[in-house]
Design a protein around this motif. Sequence first.
Motif, PDB file in Angstrom:
ATOM      1  N   PRO A 358       0.814  -1.231   0.000  1.00  0.00           N
ATOM      2  CA  PRO A 358       0.000   0.000   0.000  1.00  0.00           C
ATOM      3  C   PRO A 358       0.840   1.272   0.000  1.00  0.00           C
ATOM      4  CG  PRO A 358      -0.022  -1.047   2.172  1.00  0.00           C
ATOM      5  CD  PRO A 358       0.663  -1.999   1.244  1.00  0.00           C
ATOM      6  N   GLU A 359       2.076   1.200   0.470  1.00  0.00           N
ATOM      7  CA  GLU A 359       2.903   2.399   0.515  1.00  0.00           C
ATOM      8  C   GLU A 359       3.377   2.823  -0.873  1.00  0.00           C
ATOM      9  OE1 GLU A 359       6.071   1.678   3.199  1.00  0.00           O
ATOM     10  OE2 GLU A 359       4.778   1.496   4.978  1.00  0.00           O
ATOM     11  N   GLN A 360       3.527   1.854  -1.783  1.00  0.00           N
ATOM     12  CA  GLN A 360       4.025   2.162  -3.114  1.00  0.00           C
ATOM     13  C   GLN A 360       3.008   1.854  -4.203  1.00  0.00           C
ATOM     14  OE1 GLN A 360       7.794   0.282  -3.795  1.00  0.00           O
ATOM     15  NE2 GLN A 360       8.657   0.934  -1.836  1.00  0.00           N
ATOM     16  N   GLU A 361       1.766   1.703  -3.821  1.00  0.00           N
ATOM     17  CA  GLU A 361       0.741   1.353  -4.809  1.00  0.00           C
ATOM     18  C   GLU A 361       0.510   2.484  -5.792  1.00  0.00           C
ATOM     19  OE1 GLU A 361      -3.899  -0.285  -4.916  1.00  0.00           O
ATOM     20  OE2 GLU A 361      -2.888   0.212  -3.001  1.00  0.00           O
ATOM     21  N   GLU A 362       0.492   3.742  -5.294  1.00  0.00           N
ATOM     22  CA  GLU A 362       0.217   4.889  -6.154  1.00  0.00           C
ATOM     23  C   GLU A 362       1.481   5.637  -6.541  1.00  0.00           C
ATOM     24  OE1 GLU A 362      -2.545   7.303  -4.104  1.00  0.00           O
ATOM     25  OE2 GLU A 362      -4.181   5.815  -4.140  1.00  0.00           O
ATOM     26  N   SER A 363       2.626   5.037  -6.359  1.00  0.00           N
ATOM     27  CA  SER A 363       3.872   5.706  -6.718  1.00  0.00           C
ATOM     28  C   SER A 363       4.034   5.750  -8.233  1.00  0.00           C
ATOM     29  CB  SER A 363       5.061   4.979  -6.089  1.00  0.00           C
ATOM     30  OG  SER A 363       6.278   5.568  -6.493  1.00  0.00           O
ATOM     31  N   GLU A 364       4.595   6.859  -8.723  1.00  0.00           N
ATOM     32  CA  GLU A 364       4.799   6.998 -10.167  1.00  0.00           C
ATOM     33  C   GLU A 364       5.947   6.129 -10.667  1.00  0.00           C
ATOM     34  OE1 GLU A 364       5.379  11.088 -10.951  1.00  0.00           O
ATOM     35  OE2 GLU A 364       3.337  11.691 -10.378  1.00  0.00           O
ATOM     36  N   ASP A 365       6.826   5.711  -9.771  1.00  0.00           N
ATOM     37  CA  ASP A 365       7.968   4.893 -10.194  1.00  0.00           C
ATOM     38  C   ASP A 365       7.565   3.470 -10.522  1.00  0.00           C
ATOM     39  OD1 ASP A 365       9.476   7.118  -9.709  1.00  0.00           O
ATOM     40  OD2 ASP A 365      10.062   6.490  -7.668  1.00  0.00           O
ATOM     41  N   GLY A 368       3.090   0.862 -13.574  1.00  0.00           N
ATOM     42  CA  GLY A 368       2.151  -0.209 -13.880  1.00  0.00           C
ATOM     43  C   GLY A 368       2.463  -1.528 -13.222  1.00  0.00           C
ATOM     44  N   SER A 369       3.559  -1.660 -12.482  1.00  0.00           N
ATOM     45  CA  SER A 369       3.909  -2.926 -11.834  1.00  0.00           C
ATOM     46  C   SER A 369       4.281  -2.663 -10.377  1.00  0.00           C
ATOM     47  CB  SER A 369       5.077  -3.596 -12.561  1.00  0.00           C
ATOM     48  OG  SER A 369       6.200  -2.734 -12.586  1.00  0.00           O
ATOM     49  N   PRO A 370       3.307  -2.423  -9.512  1.00  0.00           N
ATOM     50  CA  PRO A 370       3.614  -2.159  -8.108  1.00  0.00           C
ATOM     51  C   PRO A 370       4.154  -3.410  -7.431  1.00  0.00           C
ATOM     52  CG  PRO A 370       1.244  -2.356  -8.428  1.00  0.00           C
ATOM     53  CD  PRO A 370       1.857  -2.362  -9.786  1.00  0.00           C
ATOM     54  N   PRO A 371       5.035  -3.265  -6.461  1.00  0.00           N
ATOM     55  CA  PRO A 371       5.592  -4.438  -5.775  1.00  0.00           C
ATOM     56  C   PRO A 371       4.554  -5.103  -4.891  1.00  0.00           C
ATOM     57  CG  PRO A 371       6.378  -2.416  -4.751  1.00  0.00           C
ATOM     58  CD  PRO A 371       5.617  -2.004  -5.973  1.00  0.00           C
ATOM     59  N   VAL A 372       4.733  -6.399  -4.661  1.00  0.00           N
ATOM     60  CA  VAL A 372       3.822  -7.166  -3.816  1.00  0.00           C
ATOM     61  C   VAL A 372       4.572  -7.623  -2.573  1.00  0.00           C
ATOM     62  CG1 VAL A 372       2.384  -7.913  -5.737  1.00  0.00           C
ATOM     63  CG2 VAL A 372       4.341  -9.304  -5.060  1.00  0.00           C
ATOM     64  N   ILE A 373       3.856  -7.764  -1.484  1.00  0.00           N
ATOM     65  CA  ILE A 373       4.417  -8.226  -0.216  1.00  0.00           C
ATOM     66  C   ILE A 373       3.506  -9.325   0.334  1.00  0.00           C
ATOM     67  CG2 ILE A 373       5.550  -6.040   0.302  1.00  0.00           C
ATOM     68  CD1 ILE A 373       3.186  -5.359   2.136  1.00  0.00           C
TER      69      ILE A 373
END
Length: 578
Positions: A358-365, A368-373
Amino acid sequence: MSEVEQPPTEIIAPEQDIINPPTELPEEPISVAEEPKLVAESKSYKPPNFLTDENEFFQAKAYLSNKIGVKHPISLYDHLTSVIMQAMEKRSLNVVDGFEQLSMEVKKQHFLMDPTNPTQLKPMKSRHLEYETAKQRLSRYMKSNPDDPVEAESGEIPDMMDLAALWEWAGVSFGKEETYLLFLSIKKLVETKQLKSSRLWGKISGRDQNYIVVEAELKEGTVDEEDLILNGPATEEKKEGLTDTEKPVLTKDNEADVPIPKVKTLAPLSREIRTGVNKYIYYVCNYVGGPWHRLPDVLPERLQEARKIRKFFTGRLNTKIVSFPEFKGTEAHYLRCQIARISAATVVSPKGYYMIDPEQEESEDNNGSPPVIINPEYEGLSNEQLLSVANWVHHVPYILPQGRVSWEAPKYLKEEVEAGNEDEEKDDDEGEEDEAPPGEAETGPPPLGMISADEEHGSIPSWSSRVCANASPLKFSPITLRSNMWPGASVLAYNDKFANLYVGDGLKDIGNPAQYFIPPKLGPLQKEYVAPEATPDILVEQLDPTVEREEAYEEEKRAKDEEGKEEGEEGEEAEEDE
C-alpha cells in the motif's frame, strides 16, 4: 637280528620329465640316509599341468597383469609395456643401459616423487570425475571454521527436506541423499555470497549436462561485484537521440549530387537493475555439489530474440547459440531469458497470500507494476479451495513484448514526441520528418491476476489441477497444479504450505503435437540494381575489348603521337626562321 639292506630308492628330481625320463642315470647312487630329506623336499613339488603353449602364455600374462596385493596402481605387465613403448619411440642406441632410466620415467607418470627422497615414490591421486565430485561434495559437510560452534548469520533458506515430501507426492523427487546434499550446497552458497534469501527454482535438462537452478535475492546495500563482471557498468542510457547512417552513392565522375539517405535506428533499451525481470539473481550448477555459476541479467533485446527461437540446451554456458533469427549471446544469456519467461508464466501462489504494497501502490515509479508483499492477515485456504484454479494468482510481474516489466518508450519515439511539442509553430513541410506518431505504451494483465484468466493452450486450458492421493480424504491429500503451456512447471500445496518447482527442458509447448516449430520466413531477396533514367551509364559494366580492338587502339594512339611530334618540330622551325 641284523638289518637287511634294501636297494636304494630312486627319487625323481623336479627338473626331470616324468614322461621322458633321462637316459643316463646319476653317477652316484642315493644313500638310504639321504632318503628322508629328499622325500620331505619333494612334498612341495607340484607336477606340471600339461598345457599348450598358448594357455601357458595366457596364464603368464594373467600373472603379470595381477595387481592384487600390490600397492602400486599399475601391474608389471602394463609397466613393461609402457617401457617398451618408450624405448621404441626414443630409438636409443644402447637400450640395455638406459632401461632403468626409462623405467623410472614411466613410473613418474603414475607416482609422485618425494623431493627429500628421490627413490621413494608415492601413488598419484586419482583424477577421475568421481574423485573430483566426491571431493567437492565432501566440502559441503564441513564448516568454514570448525572451531566456531555458532553458525554465522545467513539468509533465508527453505526447509528442503520438508518440501521434498510434497514433491514426492507430485512425482518429482531428487532422492533423500541428493536433496540433503543440495540443501547443504545452497546453504554454502548463501553464506559465501551473502544472500538475503534463496530457493530451489528447478532443474533444466540438457543434451550433455543438466542445470540445477537456484533463485536468490541480494541483501540491501550489498556491493555486487559480480554484476560489473557479467553485465558491465549500470548505465541507464547508452545512446541518445537519432542514429543517422550515411551510405555514399557512386556517381558518374563524382559530378552528380545524390541526396544521402538517413536511416533511423532504435537505441538499446535500458536494463532493469534489481527490479522487474532482474529482481532476483540466479545461480546454476551441472550436478549436485558442483560449483555455482551466476547467470547474467536479462537484456530486453535478448529476451525478444529468445521468444523467436527454440533451442535445446547443451549444459555448457559458453556455447554459442546458432539460430535464425540470430540470437546475439551465449547459452548463459538464453538460459537466463528462458528462466525469466517460465517464472513470469508459471510461478503462482494462493489467492490472498500476497498483496500489493500500500505504501508504493500509487507511486509513479511503479510504471504499472507495483511491488507485492506477503499478506500478514492471510489465513490459508483449504484443500477444497486450492483444488480450484480460480483460487490461484500470478505474483510475478508480466513481461511486456519489449522484454521489460515496466514500459520504456524507445529513444527516438520519445524525442519525436518532445520535438513535436516544441515545434508546433513550424511549417508543415519542415515538421513532417520530426513529427512522428508516438508509440503506444504496451500493457499487460493487472498484478495478482488469476491464472484462470490465462489464454487457453489450444483446445486445453493452460492449467490442470488434481489430487495427489485419491484413496485418502481430500483434506489429507496434497494438491498439485501443472502448467500445460510450459511442461515441467508444477505447484505443490497442502493446507498452508505451497512450493513452485520446474523440472523440464526449458522449452514452451508448441500447442498441437501434430504441428512442428516453423521458424519465421526469410526476408525478401534484394533486387538487382537499376540505373536511374537521368544517368543510365552510372554503373554499367564495360565489356573487355577484343585483340583486334586493342591493336586498332594502339595504332591510333601511335599515329596521334607521331602527328604531335611533327607539329612540334614544325613549330620549332618556324620560331628559328623568325
